[in-house]
Enzyme design. Sequence first.
Site, PDB file in Angstrom:
ATOM      1  N   SER A  96      21.882   0.748  14.550  1.00 57.84           N
ATOM      2  CA  SER A  96      21.870   0.153  15.876  1.00 57.84           C
ATOM      3  C   SER A  96      23.269   0.094  16.422  1.00 57.84           C
ATOM      4  O   SER A  96      24.249   0.014  15.686  1.00 57.84           O
ATOM      5  CB  SER A  96      21.311  -1.257  15.813  1.00 57.84           C
ATOM      6  N   LYS A  97      23.345   0.119  17.747  1.00 59.41           N
ATOM      7  CA  LYS A  97      24.667   0.167  18.358  1.00 59.41           C
ATOM      8  C   LYS A  97      25.414  -1.140  18.228  1.00 59.41           C
ATOM      9  O   LYS A  97      26.589  -1.208  18.541  1.00 59.41           O
ATOM     10  CB  LYS A  97      24.575   0.622  19.807  1.00 59.41           C
ATOM     11  N   ARG A  98      24.749  -2.180  17.760  1.00 55.13           N
ATOM     12  CA  ARG A  98      25.475  -3.425  17.529  1.00 55.13           C
ATOM     13  C   ARG A  98      26.314  -3.339  16.254  1.00 55.13           C
ATOM     14  O   ARG A  98      27.251  -4.081  16.060  1.00 55.13           O
ATOM     15  CB  ARG A  98      24.512  -4.609  17.443  1.00 55.13           C
ATOM     16  N   ASP A 120      27.966  -1.602  27.877  1.00 58.47           N
ATOM     17  CA  ASP A 120      26.870  -0.671  27.631  1.00 58.47           C
ATOM     18  C   ASP A 120      25.853  -0.713  28.758  1.00 58.47           C
ATOM     19  O   ASP A 120      25.271   0.293  29.129  1.00 58.47           O
ATOM     20  CB  ASP A 120      26.192  -1.053  26.313  1.00 58.47           C
TER      21      ASP A 120
END
Length: 484
Positions: free
Chosen positions: A256-258, A412
Amino acid sequence: MGRTVRTRIAPSPTGDPHVGTAYIALFNYVFAKKHGGDFLLRIEDTDQTRARSDSEEAIMTSLKWLGLSWDEGPDVGGPKGPYRQSERREIYQAHAEQLLERGEAYRCFCTPDRLAALREEQRLAKGRMGYDYHCREIPAEESARRAAAGEPFTIRLKMPKEGTSVMQDLLRGEVRRSFEELDDQVLLKSDGFPTYHLANVVDDHLMEITHVIRAEEWIPSTPKHVRLYEAFGWEAPVWIHMPLLRNPDKNKSKISKRKNPVSLAFYKEAGILPEALVNFLALMGFSFGDDMEKFTVAQMVEVFDFEKVSLGGPVFDLDKLNWLNGLYMRDLSEERLLEEIQAIWLNPTYFAKLLPLVQNRMKNLNDFIDQTAFFYNVELAYEGADGAALLPKGKTQKEMADALMGAADAMDAMESWSVANIEAALRALAEEKGLKIKELFMPVRVAISGRKASPPLFESMEALGRERVRFRLRKAAEYVKTLP
Ligand code: GLU
């Protein structure tokens, strides 16, 4: 003789091109080439609310960068086009009509209010969730009459009310799901737009896709797709659901982009070579044999077989990627090395962005190097007084970590990457988090430049690019928690 193998990648243009898209594209490409078949690119842009205008172009650029070229697609055309779903609306409408005529689907006149009330009722009763078949038995003439009178409707697929859906997955064997858990799916929305399920199946059929190779997260949709093929009386493709990429954390959560940069553009800017990145993606689940880890796509095509793909959640491990990239770096000719470095860093476009930002801050020409170093680094060290400025007086580490993560997310979420939008987003965030402007802007400045004094903040962020800015904000959020 069997049919020509045809595979596809069907991304939705909703953001920056994702490593997962490249990963799935690679396996589709390799499988098609192994069998002398075709690999297609189809843009699934029917969800207009989520589509981002620059995203389609960015997807194509990234896939080309990786050398994963398609035989048919929106840019190159082909015999089964158009290859953009937004240009195929009549096709989906005609196919939904066809299912109405076959008695496999029905018009649903339930209003959004009725459906909301139904959901609430079901939630309180803690019973079966989902559509209650209210419109399923409306006689055909009445249904046609109401539609002709202009009453809004959706078209729903009739699903069996009981029994089990069985899907054969090439990697997983039988995947079963009880029909009781499955709703009468909406195929066509009241605005005439298809849902993902209808558009995806109609296109895969009309484009003669023989093997649907996609990520594991689509497994829950497949029973609906299997049912659609049956309702149309079409032969279904072979289903292959690839394992999801995982973060290298304890619980091996879905990438995940987190946690990790997931945008292909990031890896390009981080100095990763395209051949190293595809090789790395190939290692996610595929084993070449003989413990070979470094190989080209062409070599992979030669030996490819789904028997060599395993399902154990492949871990997207940046250290491994960097190691592999190092091997490729050593192989580069001096000429190519120079070309690559020039392309990403020593190019006139980038210089043109940086020069005006630093000109007034330079006392001699050599200052250029010092002033712009942070534009070239991937990771920064936040040291001493500069690092400490990530934490304004009176604020807790948790508060600032949260604000910096919030800034990363806000970067984002914005539609187009511009100086004005960056500034507006950060001002809104300060307000939302109850921070004074300075209490947010100083930490952001340190996060992205490593220093308390930097060239103009928003312009610098714009020049750095969305992905590197997000990466740095996230790193700073982690770092701030470790401050004494
Ligand atoms: N549009 C879907 C996506 O964004 C396609 C999924 C599929 O391959 O069926 O990935």
